[in-house]
Design a protein around this motif. Structure first.
Motif, PDB file in Angstrom:
ATOM      1  N   GLY A 109       0.989  -1.379  -0.031  1.00  0.00           N
ATOM      2  CA  GLY A 109       0.029  -0.091   0.086  1.00  0.00           C
ATOM      3  C   GLY A 109       0.651   1.155  -0.020  1.00  0.00           C
ATOM      4  N   ASP A 110       1.956   1.126   0.367  1.00  0.00           N
ATOM      5  CA  ASP A 110       2.910   2.241   0.212  1.00  0.00           C
ATOM      6  C   ASP A 110       3.517   2.649  -1.011  1.00  0.00           C
ATOM      7  OD1 ASP A 110       2.960   2.610   3.059  1.00  0.00           O
ATOM      8  OD2 ASP A 110       4.974   1.505   3.312  1.00  0.00           O
ATOM      9  N   GLU A 111       3.292   4.165  -1.394  1.00  0.00           N
ATOM     10  CA  GLU A 111       3.891   4.652  -2.596  1.00  0.00           C
ATOM     11  C   GLU A 111       5.335   5.165  -2.528  1.00  0.00           C
ATOM     12  OE1 GLU A 111       1.088   7.395  -4.040  1.00  0.00           O
ATOM     13  OE2 GLU A 111      -0.158   5.778  -4.535  1.00  0.00           O
ATOM     14  N   VAL A 112       6.306   4.973  -3.411  1.00  0.00           N
ATOM     15  CA  VAL A 112       7.637   5.492  -3.490  1.00  0.00           C
ATOM     16  C   VAL A 112       7.840   5.996  -4.717  1.00  0.00           C
ATOM     17  CG1 VAL A 112      10.050   4.942  -3.157  1.00  0.00           C
ATOM     18  CG2 VAL A 112       8.596   3.444  -1.901  1.00  0.00           C
ATOM     19  N   ILE A 113       8.656   7.381  -4.797  1.00  0.00           N
ATOM     20  CA  ILE A 113       8.562   7.915  -5.878  1.00  0.00           C
ATOM     21  C   ILE A 113       9.838   8.030  -6.538  1.00  0.00           C
ATOM     22  CG2 ILE A 113       8.483  10.264  -6.757  1.00  0.00           C
ATOM     23  CD1 ILE A 113       6.473  11.218  -4.672  1.00  0.00           C
ATOM     24  N   THR A 114      10.240   7.737  -7.953  1.00  0.00           N
ATOM     25  CA  THR A 114      11.537   7.551  -8.268  1.00  0.00           C
ATOM     26  C   THR A 114      11.387   7.860  -9.620  1.00  0.00           C
ATOM     27  OG1 THR A 114      13.253   5.863  -8.577  1.00  0.00           O
ATOM     28  CG2 THR A 114      11.317   5.023  -9.065  1.00  0.00           C
ATOM     29  N   THR A 115      12.697   7.672 -10.556  1.00  0.00           N
ATOM     30  CA  THR A 115      12.565   8.228 -11.893  1.00  0.00           C
ATOM     31  C   THR A 115      12.542   7.226 -12.889  1.00  0.00           C
ATOM     32  OG1 THR A 115      14.034   9.139 -13.556  1.00  0.00           O
ATOM     33  CG2 THR A 115      15.148   8.091 -11.640  1.00  0.00           C
ATOM     34  N   PRO A 116      11.909   7.148 -13.961  1.00  0.00           N
ATOM     35  CA  PRO A 116      11.735   6.072 -14.931  1.00  0.00           C
ATOM     36  C   PRO A 116      13.179   5.865 -15.582  1.00  0.00           C
ATOM     37  CG  PRO A 116      10.783   7.979 -15.803  1.00  0.00           C
ATOM     38  CD  PRO A 116      11.227   8.525 -14.477  1.00  0.00           C
ATOM     39  N   ILE A 117      13.993   6.974 -15.633  1.00  0.00           N
ATOM     40  CA  ILE A 117      15.346   6.743 -16.467  1.00  0.00           C
ATOM     41  C   ILE A 117      16.281   6.330 -15.257  1.00  0.00           C
ATOM     42  CG2 ILE A 117      17.161   8.129 -17.855  1.00  0.00           C
ATOM     43  CD1 ILE A 117      14.512   7.754 -19.101  1.00  0.00           C
ATOM     44  N   THR A 118      16.339   5.031 -15.437  1.00  0.00           N
ATOM     45  CA  THR A 118      17.128   4.061 -14.346  1.00  0.00           C
ATOM     46  C   THR A 118      17.175   2.750 -14.733  1.00  0.00           C
ATOM     47  OG1 THR A 118      17.763   3.936 -12.059  1.00  0.00           O
ATOM     48  CG2 THR A 118      15.237   4.028 -12.722  1.00  0.00           C
ATOM     49  N   PHE A 119      17.917   1.939 -14.214  1.00  0.00           N
ATOM     50  CA  PHE A 119      17.873   0.414 -14.365  1.00  0.00           C
ATOM     51  C   PHE A 119      16.693   0.166 -13.539  1.00  0.00           C
ATOM     52  CE2 PHE A 119      19.149  -3.941 -13.088  1.00  0.00           C
ATOM     53  CZ  PHE A 119      19.122  -4.435 -14.199  1.00  0.00           C
ATOM     54  N   ALA A 120      15.939  -0.998 -13.733  1.00  0.00           N
ATOM     55  CA  ALA A 120      14.703  -1.529 -12.890  1.00  0.00           C
ATOM     56  C   ALA A 120      14.650  -1.736 -11.842  1.00  0.00           C
ATOM     57  CB  ALA A 120      14.128  -2.689 -13.823  1.00  0.00           C
ATOM     58  N   ALA A 121      16.092  -1.843 -11.186  1.00  0.00           N
ATOM     59  CA  ALA A 121      16.294  -2.051  -9.646  1.00  0.00           C
ATOM     60  C   ALA A 121      15.726  -1.086  -8.853  1.00  0.00           C
ATOM     61  CB  ALA A 121      17.577  -2.560  -9.387  1.00  0.00           C
ATOM     62  N   SER A 122      15.990   0.099  -9.353  1.00  0.00           N
ATOM     63  CA  SER A 122      15.382   1.277  -8.627  1.00  0.00           C
ATOM     64  C   SER A 122      14.082   1.373  -8.205  1.00  0.00           C
ATOM     65  CB  SER A 122      15.757   2.706  -9.454  1.00  0.00           C
ATOM     66  OG  SER A 122      17.030   2.698  -9.627  1.00  0.00           O
ATOM     67  N   ASN A 383       9.258  14.172 -20.529  1.00  0.00           N
ATOM     68  CA  ASN A 383      10.690  14.504 -20.915  1.00  0.00           C
ATOM     69  C   ASN A 383      11.444  13.344 -20.961  1.00  0.00           C
ATOM     70  OD1 ASN A 383      10.009  17.227 -20.914  1.00  0.00           O
ATOM     71  ND2 ASN A 383      10.245  17.371 -18.641  1.00  0.00           N
ATOM     72  N   ALA A 384      10.998  12.214 -19.993  1.00  0.00           N
ATOM     73  CA  ALA A 384      11.797  10.824 -19.989  1.00  0.00           C
ATOM     74  C   ALA A 384      11.706  10.493 -21.289  1.00  0.00           C
ATOM     75  CB  ALA A 384      11.359  10.086 -19.059  1.00  0.00           C
ATOM     76  N   GLU A 385      10.388  10.268 -21.805  1.00  0.00           N
ATOM     77  CA  GLU A 385      10.250   9.481 -22.993  1.00  0.00           C
ATOM     78  C   GLU A 385      10.951  10.043 -24.064  1.00  0.00           C
ATOM     79  OE1 GLU A 385       6.200   8.676 -23.401  1.00  0.00           O
ATOM     80  OE2 GLU A 385       5.855   7.965 -21.161  1.00  0.00           O
ATOM     81  N   LYS A 386      10.938  11.426 -24.282  1.00  0.00           N
ATOM     82  CA  LYS A 386      11.731  12.081 -25.412  1.00  0.00           C
ATOM     83  C   LYS A 386      13.115  11.860 -25.327  1.00  0.00           C
ATOM     84  CE  LYS A 386      12.225  16.659 -27.427  1.00  0.00           C
ATOM     85  NZ  LYS A 386      12.050  18.151 -27.302  1.00  0.00           N
ATOM     86  N   LEU A 387      13.632  12.117 -23.947  1.00  0.00           N
ATOM     87  CA  LEU A 387      15.179  11.789 -23.966  1.00  0.00           C
ATOM     88  C   LEU A 387      15.524  10.425 -24.258  1.00  0.00           C
ATOM     89  CD1 LEU A 387      17.573  12.942 -22.852  1.00  0.00           C
ATOM     90  CD2 LEU A 387      17.310  11.563 -20.706  1.00  0.00           C
ATOM     91  N   TYR A 388      14.618   9.446 -23.960  1.00  0.00           N
ATOM     92  CA  TYR A 388      14.980   7.985 -24.283  1.00  0.00           C
ATOM     93  C   TYR A 388      15.227   7.892 -25.884  1.00  0.00           C
ATOM     94  CZ  TYR A 388      14.282   3.001 -25.496  1.00  0.00           C
ATOM     95  OH  TYR A 388      14.260   1.755 -25.900  1.00  0.00           O
ATOM     96  N   GLU A 389      14.350   8.348 -26.548  1.00  0.00           N
ATOM     97  CA  GLU A 389      14.400   8.111 -28.133  1.00  0.00           C
ATOM     98  C   GLU A 389      15.588   8.780 -28.677  1.00  0.00           C
ATOM     99  OE1 GLU A 389      12.179   6.444 -29.600  1.00  0.00           O
ATOM    100  OE2 GLU A 389      10.859   6.408 -27.743  1.00  0.00           O
ATOM    101  N   ARG A 390      16.488   9.786 -28.069  1.00  0.00           N
ATOM    102  CA  ARG A 390      17.496  10.591 -28.522  1.00  0.00           C
ATOM    103  C   ARG A 390      18.844  10.218 -27.956  1.00  0.00           C
ATOM    104  NH1 ARG A 390      15.919  15.770 -30.486  1.00  0.00           N
ATOM    105  NH2 ARG A 390      13.902  15.653 -31.283  1.00  0.00           N
ATOM    106  N   ILE A 391      18.813   9.336 -26.882  1.00  0.00           N
ATOM    107  CA  ILE A 391      20.181   9.251 -26.320  1.00  0.00           C
ATOM    108  C   ILE A 391      21.102   8.115 -26.590  1.00  0.00           C
ATOM    109  CG2 ILE A 391      19.861  10.470 -24.024  1.00  0.00           C
ATOM    110  CD1 ILE A 391      18.942   8.033 -22.737  1.00  0.00           C
TER     111      ILE A 391
END
Length: 421
Positions: A109-122, A383-391
């Motif tokens: 039930g707890d939520e934890v905020i993180t970034t999508p531009i990372t390895f899945a382990a985060s 922003n993350a999705e646009k970056l992913y397409e270009r890096i």
């Protein structure tokens, strides 16, 4: 293919490019031309020398192979390096993140905020504890988590924040701490990329409630596989130590029954076998002695990349915030794809054919089928999705020599000029 123009800064690259100008310079290796390199240059690689080998051999000839005195020694030396009170060594970085979520009390039930531009382990570490990862978008300049979007994503169920120091650049820890204090949240800094980095002059490892580092072979130092968490909180330290050893303790002050003999131990909680070995820690201690040298070399390579890529049209070099002193785990460029006749995939494949071991960091976590099955969908973080397409990640590791880096730049110029509009 357009003619290659050289500035004064690029004389070295111009000279290196001459062999390709004479014969089949217009033909990419992927189309049958001559590759820039004869052998593959990986994007990352460990640097093991004779002193590392000797340290491991010494342990192999000793009484302890698994958890023994070298584990404690490594923890103490690591904590001293980053300036923390405590360090807990674990079997890998993912185990370290899992342990941190456990120590933070993340549960169903707890939520934890993180970034999508990372390895899945985060994000996976939250799922392990029954929690739900919530993805905040990224800052388009630093590629780190967007501070403003963190606050927008907070709900009554939010328990913690896991910011990631992407590519080695620290997140804005003061701003994250301010949000965490405002909403009574735990901060678990994913510093898998940022060992040796500094935030406002202070080494990463003491500014979050818990800081996780990875010791994988492509990171700043390696123990083969391995992870380590630093903290200044004794209660968190005790929880982490228990969790990595089945939840079992022999410490007299922790035992509920203190009247048994010296053989006695108790399982106080449900933990895991996430221990590190003395073999690994001996390697870690040896590597730690060379960490500052490794970081200096990484920075020198980054400086050279920045200079040589300055005049290549269509390439955006990494940006570093004023509060950051990055130890540079990765060197990531962004392509201005509107200037080319093809997409990132074709450019990537052409560079690989030139024997440049480029990579992409990362596929947004919620793009993975497992997360799609959990109800996440594309469009969450524009922003993350646009970056992913270009890096594209260019090779960067301390054992690289200057001519390796020059090969990368030559190949990049060759490919991008070929595909230029």
């Amino acid at each position: 293919m357009k003619n290659i123009k050289a500035t004064d800064n690029e004389k070295l690259i111009k000279e290196k490019y001459k062999p390709y100008e004479n014969e089949d310079s217009d033909i990419l290796a992927i189309n049958g031309g001559k590759a820039v390199r004869d052998n593959l240059l990986p994007y990352g690689k460990q640097w093991i020398d004779d002193s590392d080998v000797e340290a491991v051999v010494h342990i192999l000839k000793s009484d302890y192979l698994t958890t023994g005195p070298k584990v404690k020694e490594f923890e103490e030396k690591f904590a001293d390096y980053v300036g923390s009170k405590y360090a807990v060594a674990l079997s890998n970085g993912t185990a370290a993140l899992h342990a941190a979520c456990y120590a933070a009390g993340i549960t169903k039930g707890d939520e934890v905020i993180t970034t999508p531009i990372t390895f899945a382990a985060s994000a996976n570490c939250v799922l392990y504890q029954g929690g739900r990862p919530v993805f905040a978008d990224i800052d388009p300049l630093t590629y780190n988590i967007d501070i403003n979007d963190i606050e927008r994503k907070i709900t009554k169920n939010t328990k913690a924040i896991i910011p990631v120091d992407f590519a080695g650049q620290p997140v804005d820890l003061d701003a994250i701490r301010e949000i965490a204090d405002k909403y009574n949240l735990i901060v678990i800094e994913d510093a898998a990329h940022s060992l040796g980095s500094e935030y406002k002059g202070q080494k990463i490892g003491t500014l979050a409630d818990m800081t996780e580092f990875s010791l994988h072979p492509v990171k700043h130092i390696t123990t083969g596989e391995g992870g380590i968490i630093t903290t200044n909180n004794l209660d968190l330290y005790n929880k982490l130590s228990l969790f990595r050893a089945h939840g079992i303790t022999r410490e007299t002050q922790q035992l509920l029954n203190k009247n048994e003999g010296p053989w006695y131990y108790e399982q106080l909680e449900l933990g895991y076998n996430y221990r590190m070995t003395d073999i690994q820690c001996a390697l870690g201690i040896s590597q730690l002695k060379k960490l500052d040298k490794f970081i200096r070399r990484r920075k020198a390579l980054v400086h050279k990349y920045n200079e040589l890529l300055k005049e290549i049209d269509g390439v955006i070099r990494p940006f570093e915030a004023s509060f950051s002193n990055s130890s540079y785990h990765l060197y990531i460029i962004q392509l201005e794809l509107e200037k080319f006749t093809v997409g990132r995939k074709e450019i990537f494949e052409a560079l690989r054919a030139e024997n440049i071991g480029v990579n992409v960091h990362y596929v947004p976590v919620y793009y993975h089928p497992h997360y799609q099955n959990l109800g996440y969908s594309k469009g969450l973080c524009p922003n993350a999705e646009k970056l992913y397409e270009r890096i594209i990640t260019l090779p960067l590791f301390p054992a690289m020599i200057d001519t390796d880096l020059e090969d990368v730049v030559v190949a990049l110029r060759k490919v991008l000029n070929y595909y230029k509009k």
